[in-house]
Scaffold this motif. Structure first.
Motif, PDB file in Angstrom:
ATOM      1  N   THR A 143       0.720  -1.302  -0.060  1.00 19.15           N
ATOM      2  CA  THR A 143       0.040   0.055  -0.042  1.00 19.15           C
ATOM      3  C   THR A 143       0.915   1.256  -0.118  1.00 19.15           C
ATOM      4  OG1 THR A 143       0.041   0.175   2.453  1.00 19.15           O
ATOM      5  CG2 THR A 143      -1.795  -1.188   1.437  1.00 19.15           C
ATOM      6  N   ASP A 144       2.015   1.174   0.276  1.00 24.01           N
ATOM      7  CA  ASP A 144       3.056   2.391   0.337  1.00 24.01           C
ATOM      8  C   ASP A 144       4.360   2.143   0.004  1.00 24.01           C
ATOM      9  OD1 ASP A 144       4.697   4.371   1.547  1.00 24.01           O
ATOM     10  OD2 ASP A 144       3.587   4.364   3.395  1.00 24.01           O
ATOM     11  N   HIS A 145       4.688   2.676  -1.252  1.00 22.78           N
ATOM     12  CA  HIS A 145       5.978   2.631  -2.000  1.00 22.78           C
ATOM     13  C   HIS A 145       7.122   3.247  -1.313  1.00 22.78           C
ATOM     14  CE1 HIS A 145       5.388   0.394  -5.849  1.00 22.78           C
ATOM     15  NE2 HIS A 145       4.247   0.802  -5.740  1.00 22.78           N
ATOM     16  N   GLN A 146       6.803   4.026  -0.723  1.00 24.31           N
ATOM     17  CA  GLN A 146       7.956   4.885   0.046  1.00 24.31           C
ATOM     18  C   GLN A 146       8.252   4.074   1.261  1.00 24.31           C
ATOM     19  OE1 GLN A 146       6.893   8.195   2.873  1.00 24.31           O
ATOM     20  NE2 GLN A 146       9.133   8.721   2.902  1.00 24.31           N
ATOM     21  N   TYR A 147       7.290   3.158   1.911  1.00 20.76           N
ATOM     22  CA  TYR A 147       7.729   2.288   2.960  1.00 20.76           C
ATOM     23  C   TYR A 147       8.551   1.031   2.323  1.00 20.76           C
ATOM     24  CZ  TYR A 147       7.461  -1.384   6.792  1.00 20.76           C
ATOM     25  OH  TYR A 147       7.532  -2.117   7.587  1.00 20.76           O
ATOM     26  N   LEU A 148       8.343   0.518   1.200  1.00 21.69           N
ATOM     27  CA  LEU A 148       9.017  -0.482   0.725  1.00 21.69           C
ATOM     28  C   LEU A 148      10.522   0.150   0.262  1.00 21.69           C
ATOM     29  CD1 LEU A 148       9.327  -3.326  -0.206  1.00 21.69           C
ATOM     30  CD2 LEU A 148       8.260  -2.694  -2.482  1.00 21.69           C
ATOM     31  N   ASP A 149      10.692   1.275  -0.106  1.00 24.11           N
ATOM     32  CA  ASP A 149      11.989   1.991  -0.575  1.00 24.11           C
ATOM     33  C   ASP A 149      12.755   2.040   0.697  1.00 24.11           C
ATOM     34  OD1 ASP A 149      11.349   1.873  -3.244  1.00 24.11           O
ATOM     35  OD2 ASP A 149      10.598   4.199  -3.421  1.00 24.11           O
ATOM     36  N   TYR A 154      17.063   0.616   4.352  1.00 24.13           N
ATOM     37  CA  TYR A 154      17.312   0.209   5.967  1.00 24.13           C
ATOM     38  C   TYR A 154      18.285  -1.264   5.692  1.00 24.13           C
ATOM     39  CZ  TYR A 154      17.106  -0.989  10.936  1.00 24.13           C
ATOM     40  OH  TYR A 154      17.594  -1.080  12.121  1.00 24.13           O
ATOM     41  N   ASN A 155      17.575  -2.000   5.048  1.00 28.45           N
ATOM     42  CA  ASN A 155      18.263  -3.369   5.114  1.00 28.45           C
ATOM     43  C   ASN A 155      19.594  -3.472   4.411  1.00 28.45           C
ATOM     44  OD1 ASN A 155      16.190  -4.687   6.535  1.00 28.45           O
ATOM     45  ND2 ASN A 155      15.267  -5.324   4.645  1.00 28.45           N
ATOM     46  N   LYS A 156      20.027  -2.701   3.420  1.00 23.87           N
ATOM     47  CA  LYS A 156      21.217  -2.687   2.770  1.00 23.87           C
ATOM     48  C   LYS A 156      22.070  -1.919   3.829  1.00 23.87           C
ATOM     49  CE  LYS A 156      20.090  -2.437  -2.192  1.00 23.87           C
ATOM     50  NZ  LYS A 156      19.886  -1.334  -3.350  1.00 23.87           N
ATOM     51  N   THR A 157      21.794  -0.638   4.426  1.00 23.23           N
ATOM     52  CA  THR A 157      22.726  -0.206   5.422  1.00 23.23           C
ATOM     53  C   THR A 157      23.111  -1.115   6.440  1.00 23.23           C
ATOM     54  OG1 THR A 157      21.494   2.063   4.812  1.00 23.23           O
ATOM     55  CG2 THR A 157      22.920   2.149   6.788  1.00 23.23           C
ATOM     56  N   LEU A 158      21.871  -1.702   6.938  1.00 27.14           N
ATOM     57  CA  LEU A 158      22.336  -2.753   8.078  1.00 27.14           C
ATOM     58  C   LEU A 158      23.028  -3.756   7.707  1.00 27.14           C
ATOM     59  CD1 LEU A 158      21.240  -3.695  10.861  1.00 27.14           C
ATOM     60  CD2 LEU A 158      19.584  -5.195   9.827  1.00 27.14           C
ATOM     61  N   LEU A 159      23.137  -4.139   6.555  1.00 27.53           N
ATOM     62  CA  LEU A 159      24.155  -5.206   6.056  1.00 27.53           C
ATOM     63  C   LEU A 159      25.452  -4.682   6.120  1.00 27.53           C
ATOM     64  CD1 LEU A 159      24.817  -7.937   4.687  1.00 27.53           C
ATOM     65  CD2 LEU A 159      24.139  -6.978   2.685  1.00 27.53           C
ATOM     66  N   ASN A 160      25.589  -3.501   5.533  1.00 27.76           N
ATOM     67  CA  ASN A 160      26.896  -2.613   5.341  1.00 27.76           C
ATOM     68  C   ASN A 160      27.477  -2.520   6.841  1.00 27.76           C
ATOM     69  OD1 ASN A 160      27.105  -2.902   2.508  1.00 27.76           O
ATOM     70  ND2 ASN A 160      25.810  -0.842   2.449  1.00 27.76           N
ATOM     71  N   GLN A 185      22.375   6.868   8.472  1.00 24.38           N
ATOM     72  CA  GLN A 185      21.539   6.369   7.352  1.00 24.38           C
ATOM     73  C   GLN A 185      20.379   5.354   7.895  1.00 24.38           C
ATOM     74  OE1 GLN A 185      24.247   4.601   4.747  1.00 24.38           O
ATOM     75  NE2 GLN A 185      24.834   6.346   3.585  1.00 24.38           N
ATOM     76  N   LEU A 186      20.879   4.806   8.894  1.00 24.39           N
ATOM     77  CA  LEU A 186      20.000   3.862   9.624  1.00 24.39           C
ATOM     78  C   LEU A 186      18.856   4.547  10.297  1.00 24.39           C
ATOM     79  CD1 LEU A 186      21.814   0.744  11.424  1.00 24.39           C
ATOM     80  CD2 LEU A 186      20.267   0.662   9.354  1.00 24.39           C
ATOM     81  N   VAL A 187      19.304   5.443  11.099  1.00 28.44           N
ATOM     82  CA  VAL A 187      18.260   6.404  11.760  1.00 28.44           C
ATOM     83  C   VAL A 187      17.174   7.022  10.784  1.00 28.44           C
ATOM     84  CG1 VAL A 187      18.004   8.533  13.035  1.00 28.44           C
ATOM     85  CG2 VAL A 187      19.691   6.914  13.654  1.00 28.44           C
ATOM     86  N   ALA A 188      17.644   7.585   9.582  1.00 28.38           N
ATOM     87  CA  ALA A 188      16.960   8.072   8.588  1.00 28.38           C
ATOM     88  C   ALA A 188      15.942   7.398   8.323  1.00 28.38           C
ATOM     89  CB  ALA A 188      17.638   8.890   7.252  1.00 28.38           C
ATOM     90  N   SER A 189      16.194   6.216   7.757  1.00 29.28           N
ATOM     91  CA  SER A 189      15.243   5.132   7.078  1.00 29.28           C
ATOM     92  C   SER A 189      14.416   4.462   8.354  1.00 29.28           C
ATOM     93  CB  SER A 189      15.994   4.181   6.281  1.00 29.28           C
ATOM     94  OG  SER A 189      16.339   4.648   5.113  1.00 29.28           O
ATOM     95  N   GLY A 190      15.104   4.272   9.379  1.00 33.88           N
ATOM     96  CA  GLY A 190      14.629   3.481  10.535  1.00 33.88           C
ATOM     97  C   GLY A 190      13.446   4.324  11.025  1.00 33.88           C
ATOM     98  N   LYS A 191      13.321   5.760  11.430  1.00 32.75           N
ATOM     99  CA  LYS A 191      12.629   6.318  11.866  1.00 32.75           C
ATOM    100  C   LYS A 191      11.011   6.409  10.908  1.00 32.75           C
ATOM    101  CE  LYS A 191      14.773   9.609  15.093  1.00 32.75           C
ATOM    102  NZ  LYS A 191      15.221  11.049  15.359  1.00 32.75           N
ATOM    103  N   ILE A 192      11.510   6.580   9.698  1.00 23.93           N
ATOM    104  CA  ILE A 192      10.290   6.502   8.610  1.00 23.93           C
ATOM    105  C   ILE A 192       9.594   5.210   8.731  1.00 23.93           C
ATOM    106  CG2 ILE A 192       9.467   6.562   6.360  1.00 23.93           C
ATOM    107  CD1 ILE A 192      12.008   8.459   5.709  1.00 23.93           C
ATOM    108  N   ILE A 193      10.260   4.058   8.922  1.00 23.88           N
ATOM    109  CA  ILE A 193       9.905   2.652   8.865  1.00 23.88           C
ATOM    110  C   ILE A 193       9.167   2.564  10.130  1.00 23.88           C
ATOM    111  CG2 ILE A 193      10.282   0.383   9.103  1.00 23.88           C
ATOM    112  CD1 ILE A 193      12.729   0.916   7.130  1.00 23.88           C
ATOM    113  N   PHE A 194       9.342   3.149  11.183  1.00 23.92           N
ATOM    114  CA  PHE A 194       8.982   2.888  12.656  1.00 23.92           C
ATOM    115  C   PHE A 194       7.683   3.654  12.756  1.00 23.92           C
ATOM    116  CE2 PHE A 194       8.395   5.145  16.831  1.00 23.92           C
ATOM    117  CZ  PHE A 194       7.816   4.049  17.495  1.00 23.92           C
ATOM    118  N   ARG A 195       7.558   4.990  12.281  1.00 28.35           N
ATOM    119  CA  ARG A 195       6.470   5.899  12.291  1.00 28.35           C
ATOM    120  C   ARG A 195       5.282   4.979  11.353  1.00 28.35           C
ATOM    121  NH1 ARG A 195       8.812  10.051  10.417  1.00 28.35           N
ATOM    122  NH2 ARG A 195       8.023  10.013   8.331  1.00 28.35           N
TER     123      ARG A 195
END
Length: 370
Positions: A143-149, A154-160, A185-195
């Protein structure tokens, strides 16, 4: 929205199959191992670009061949869309809509929303938190393309970050500046995903409760609770505080990749204290709530795929479930079962027409309509 055609070539145990569907309820009936579930998985490919059961595409190729193709035609209002997926061993997967190949598979997710329920889903209750996060991600991503992006980022940054932590342990070279970049980078994506997860769960929990109460006739009190470290503390502060521990563990110990859902019945963990029937009802309610949420968000009815779901459900709950999925709230439904006669009797009792295909060793006969 409904799927009007499905074609398979060298897919799992099918050499070739061509099926035409009508709106409403379709049943694939046959013995275990005949290939009923493989038909549902082919439909899942057309919607979500991958198998529901196995992430390795090459393992879906019929033994003794080197490629598979799955094609389908969706009808949404007056618009026809042709979707195809081709996998050749040792080559990149090709995914096309109306003969145009996608550069990013993520751009296809959500166009043809789908909900699937199978015996495999007991893992959502019985296994670790990763299965429950996958469930949340599957619903929101449709339902949300931004979430998927953001999730991909986040997963790429977490791996790195984890690779960096391993490298520090192996070489002894510590680069705090690079670690700080990954943290940001984790915080930027993580906060959006959490919200977005938090907002989603607030809406989803009410829908889930309604479905469970209907299935159980309000006989049991269940709870669904979202758990996240970010509910208690700022993500950036947590990362900073856990730096030394992460260096010892060689992995990132805090973040939204630790989120979980808590399932309970009568205030006790569903995993330990729920009967098999109660656990099954909980899963069914989760998936029906997913369907209702997608319908609300998309404005049209997703596909509903029910794979061998009658095991562990009593007759009353089976009847209520079939009555529910046959009403106007639901659209096209695909069901697998070992007993065609049983399916005919269930739908005869509730006065709903059903189309039945008989499946035998990778061969499909039908349709038969009642």
């Amino acid at each position: 929205m409904h799927l009007t055609q499905l074609s398979l070539l060298n897919f799992k145990n099918y050499v070739e199959a061509n099926l035409n569907f009508r709106p409403g309820v379709t049943v694939f009936a046959g013995d275990n191992g005949a290939g009923k579930t493989n038909l549902l998985d082919a439909i899942h490919y057309l919607s979500l670009c991958k198998s529901y059961f196995n992430p390795i595409d090459s393992q879906q190729v019929l033994q003794g061949t080197d490629f598979f193709m799955v094609n389908g035609v969706f009808l949404k209002e007056d618009q026809k869309d042709s979707v195809s997926c081709a996998v050749k061993r040792n080559q990149k997967k090709q995914f096309k809509r109306n003969k145009k190949e996608y550069q990013r598979l993520a751009d296809h997710i959500g166009l043809f929303p789908l909900v699937m329920l199978s015996p495999y889903d007991i893992n959502i209750i019985m296994e670790g938190s990763e299965e429950r996060r996958k469930f949340i991600d599957n619903v929101i991503s449709q339902t949300d393309h931004q979430y998927l992006d953001e999730l991909i980022t986040y997963n790429k940054t977490l791996l790195n970050r984890n690779l960096l932590l391993k490298g520090i342990a192996e070489t002894g070279k510590y680069d705090p500046a690079l670690l700080e970049v990954f943290d940001e980078q984790l915080v930027a994506s993580g906060k959006i995903i959490f919200r977005k997860r938090k907002v989603f769960m607030e809406a989803f929990t009410d829908i889930f409760n309604q479905h469970y109460q209907y299935l159980s006739e309000d006989a049991e009190r269940v709870e669904l609770v979202y758990e996240s470290q970010l509910l208690q503390e700022d993500f950036a502060a947590m990362l900073k505080k856990s730096t030394e521990r992460d260096r010892v563990l060689e992995r990132t110990s805090v973040g939204i990749h630790k989120d979980d859902l808590q399932f309970s019945i009568h205030q006790m963990p569903m995993k330990k204290f729920g009967s098999q029937g109660q656990q099954k009802s909980f899963l069914v309610a989760l998936k029906l709530a997913q369907y209702s949420f997608l319908y609300q968000q998309k404005g049209f009815k997703p596909l509903l795929l029910l794979d061998d779901i009658f095991d562990k459900l009593d007759e009353k709950r089976i009847h209520k479930l079939m009555q529910m999925v046959s009403d106007n709230h639901f659209g096209q439904v695909f069901i697998t079962d070992t007993n065609a006669e049983r399916m005919q009797q269930i739908f005869d009792r509730i006065g709903v027409e059903v189309t039945i295909f008989n499946v035998h060793k990778g061969q499909v006969n039908g349709p038969h309509q009642r």
